[in-house]
Motif scaffolding. Structure first.
Motif, PDB file in Angstrom:
ATOM      1  N   GLU A  20      90.157  71.827  69.022  1.00 45.44           N
ATOM      2  CA  GLU A  20      91.138  72.349  68.061  1.00 45.44           C
ATOM      3  C   GLU A  20      90.581  72.270  66.634  1.00 45.44           C
ATOM      4  O   GLU A  20      90.762  73.202  65.834  1.00 45.44           O
ATOM      5  CB  GLU A  20      92.450  71.556  68.174  1.00 45.44           C
ATOM      6  CG  GLU A  20      93.217  71.808  69.463  1.00 45.44           C
ATOM      7  CD  GLU A  20      92.556  71.191  70.700  1.00 45.44           C
ATOM      8  OE1 GLU A  20      91.810  70.181  70.552  1.00 45.44           O
ATOM      9  OE2 GLU A  20      92.761  71.723  71.809  1.00 45.44           O
ATOM     10  N   GLN A  21      89.913  71.172  66.328  1.00 43.60           N
ATOM     11  CA  GLN A  21      89.321  71.048  64.985  1.00 43.60           C
ATOM     12  C   GLN A  21      88.316  72.171  64.749  1.00 43.60           C
ATOM     13  O   GLN A  21      88.292  72.804  63.691  1.00 43.60           O
ATOM     14  CB  GLN A  21      88.592  69.699  64.847  1.00 43.60           C
ATOM     15  CG  GLN A  21      89.509  68.503  64.671  1.00 43.60           C
ATOM     16  CD  GLN A  21      88.724  67.199  64.772  1.00 43.60           C
ATOM     17  OE1 GLN A  21      87.518  67.187  65.000  1.00 43.60           O
ATOM     18  NE2 GLN A  21      89.431  66.090  64.601  1.00 43.60           N
ATOM     19  N   SER A  24      89.859  75.659  64.357  1.00 42.43           N
ATOM     20  CA  SER A  24      90.586  75.884  63.105  1.00 42.43           C
ATOM     21  C   SER A  24      89.639  76.061  61.917  1.00 42.43           C
ATOM     22  O   SER A  24      90.085  76.308  60.791  1.00 42.43           O
ATOM     23  CB  SER A  24      91.546  74.714  62.831  1.00 42.43           C
ATOM     24  OG  SER A  24      90.790  73.539  62.580  1.00 42.43           O
ATOM     25  N   ARG A  82      82.173  75.869  61.039  1.00 38.27           N
ATOM     26  CA  ARG A  82      83.203  75.334  61.942  1.00 38.27           C
ATOM     27  C   ARG A  82      82.660  74.107  62.698  1.00 38.27           C
ATOM     28  O   ARG A  82      83.418  73.329  63.259  1.00 38.27           O
ATOM     29  CB  ARG A  82      83.696  76.404  62.924  1.00 38.27           C
ATOM     30  CG  ARG A  82      82.691  76.859  63.941  1.00 38.27           C
ATOM     31  CD  ARG A  82      82.980  78.257  64.464  1.00 38.27           C
ATOM     32  NE  ARG A  82      83.994  78.343  65.508  1.00 38.27           N
ATOM     33  CZ  ARG A  82      85.243  78.788  65.325  1.00 38.27           C
ATOM     34  NH1 ARG A  82      85.654  79.136  64.140  1.00 38.27           N
ATOM     35  NH2 ARG A  82      86.075  78.889  66.324  1.00 38.27           N
TER      36      ARG A  82
END
Lengths: 426, 93
Positions: A58-59, A62, A69
């Motif tokens: 998820e980190q 996002s 990223r």
């Protein structure tokens, strides 16, 4: 001889993120993070070590659609993405069904197309990480020895970052790569000799007072630079839906890209981001510069240097220092290494272009032709899912194919002339 | 006879910070040069050669413009006026 001391505390706000030290790949000696690249003890190459915290899918999802990223897995601060840079990465993973059919691959084939980076090769990834390290280390001039793609990437990144750059290239480089470097306003120096000669010169320049504030991205910033290539492995896994492919085919120049894609896969496994499934890594070289392939076939652990003679200039490194590590990865994963002729390289470029609409530079031609050869030899399993890396854009090496493709004919501007021409082709 | 040896940054602790050292070897080979270098910079030979006396894997040595791995290794001739350069191997690319 003493080795340097590890920093005692590493936090997420550290200038190098979760990177904690440099470590010799040969003897294991540890050093603090700095502009060092060779072990004082044994001359072995230094590699970045980390103390990763928790990193979740998820980190990552996002984060920005670029290599940033994966900042938490790179030797960069959390602000790296906010500093002026080319924001490379997150290039397309293209499903290549037409090419698969042409090669008899039934398990699924993908092309990781890194020609989609800002200067049209994977080198933007490594330069972005090196540029961040240069800022942290107070090195104001970006420099490199280059076979062309890196020259483009350094010159452009320095322009974006308002930094000075000095780029050294072999004087016989493809004209396209000369123009596409010089256009960014760098100080471009053409050196008489081949890439290994230029690389040697850069090694000698380090330590000379004229280069005191220079960061040679692939020499004294190399430990950081090389980590940028991990992001190709990360992206392949993420874009496949958070899983590893069964087979990957990667071109070998220095051998660093191949070893770092493997490192990226292993880190994703260790961090629990992907399931640990078996994968095989295959290397691709040109016959005119195949020191790693020769060592692989001969069963050697060391790589004997060669003098390059191939149209695949971006792979023409005759003395690849990461060659032994590439051999280790290929053997550990059960892959192999192939080599193809210049004629096959051109065929590879055309095959990829004609089947998938992807125009690769000569290195991509090497990789496609090697994939074909490995399928034919039975070394690569056509029933297993395979990812092919295209590391650069065919517009950079037009000379390689210009004699092989062209108009079907030259006609007068009339319907009948078109009809006649098409009739003649049928 | 005299041979000039260019020393990389990480070995300059042995040469008082000097980037270049001139030596007068008794034997006109690279091996002779390293022996003579050891006299003026004690300890440096073991950094360049491994325990078996072979050139370390990640050290490149050039005699004039050529990598000694393309020549005769430590037996490469080094006549008067030769330039020798020692450089850590870098992966390139």
């Amino acid at each position: 001889m003493s080795t340097a001391i590890l920093p005692s505390v590493t936090t997420i706000t550290s200038p190098f993120g979760s990177a904690s030290h440099l470590q010799c790949r040969e003897c294991g000696a540890r050093y603090s993070l700095g502009a060092e690249y060779a072990c004082i003890e044994c001359f072995g190459p230094l590699e970045v070590g980390y103390e990763f915290g928790t990193v979740t899918r998820e980190q990552i999802e996002s984060g920005p659609l670029s290599i940033w990223r994966y900042s938490a897995l790179l030797p960069v601060s959390t602000t790296a993405a906010l500093e002026p840079n080319l924001a490379p990465g997150f290039t397309k993973l293209v499903r290549a069904d037409n090419l698969a059919k042409a090669l008899g691959i039934t398990g699924g084939l993908w092309v990781k197309d890194d020609s989609g980076n800002p200067t049209h090769s994977f080198k933007d990834r490594v330069v972005a990480v090196a540029q961040s390290a240069a800022r942290r280390l107070g090195l104001s001039t970006l420099s490199c020895a280059s076979t062309g793609n890196l020259a483009n990437a350094v010159a452009a990144a320095a322009a974006r970052g308002a930094q000075r750059s000095v780029v050294l290239i072999p004087s016989d480089l493809e004209p396209g790569k000369v123009v596409t470097t010089a256009a960014y306003g760098t100080t471009l120096i053409a050196v008489e000799g081949n890439y290994d000669d230029v690389n040697r010169l850069c090694g000698e320049l380090i330590g000379d007072s004229v280069t005191d504030d220079w960061g040679f991205v692939n020499v004294n910033l190399r430990p950081y630079y090389a980590e940028g290539s991990k992001t190709l492995g990360y992206e392949i896994a993420e874009q496949l839906g958070w899983r590893l492919p069964q087979q990957v085919v990667i071109p070998i120049a220095s051998g660093a890209l191949l070893t770092k894609v493997d490192k990226g896969f292993r880190e994703f496994i260790d961090l629990g981001l992907v399931e640990q499934t078996p994968y095989r890594i295959f290397g691709a070289q040109a016959v005119g510069c195949s020191p790693v392939e020769q060592a692989f076939r001969a069963g050697h652990d060391v790589v004997r240097p060669v003098r390059p003679d191939t149209i695949a200039k971006s792979l023409a490194i005759g003395n690849p220092a990461d060659g032994p590590y590439a051999l280790d990865v290929v053997r550990r994963t059960g892959g192999s290494i192939g080599a193809v002729t210049d004629e096959e390289i051109v065929e590879g470029i055309r095959l990829l272009a004609e089947t998938e609409g992807i125009f690769a530079e000569t290195a991509g031609g090497v990789t496609v032709a090697t994939l074909r050869a490995l399928v034919r030899s039975g070394e690569l399993d056509p029933t297993a899912e395979t990812v092919l890396l295209n590391t650069g854009d065919g517009l950079k090496t037009l000379d390689a194919v210009s004699a092989h493709v062209g108009p079907a004919g030259t006609i007068s501007p009339s319907i009948s002339a078109v009809v006649n021409l098409l009739g003649g082709l049928a | 006879m005299s041979v000039t040896v260019r020393v990389p940054t990480i070995l300059r602790t042995y040469t008082d910070g000097q980037a270049e050292v001139s030596v007068a070897p008794d034997v006109e080979t690279l091996s002779g040069v390293l022996t003579a270098l050891e006299v003026v910079a004690p300890g440096i030979r073991a950094r360049v050669l491994d325990d078996e006396g072979k050139l370390r894997r990640f050290v490149n040595i050039y005699v004039d413009d050529d990598d000694v791995r393309f020549l005769d290794g430590l037996d490469t001739p080094t006549p008067d006026g030769t330039s020798v350069s020692v450089i850590p191997a870098v992966a390139g690319g």
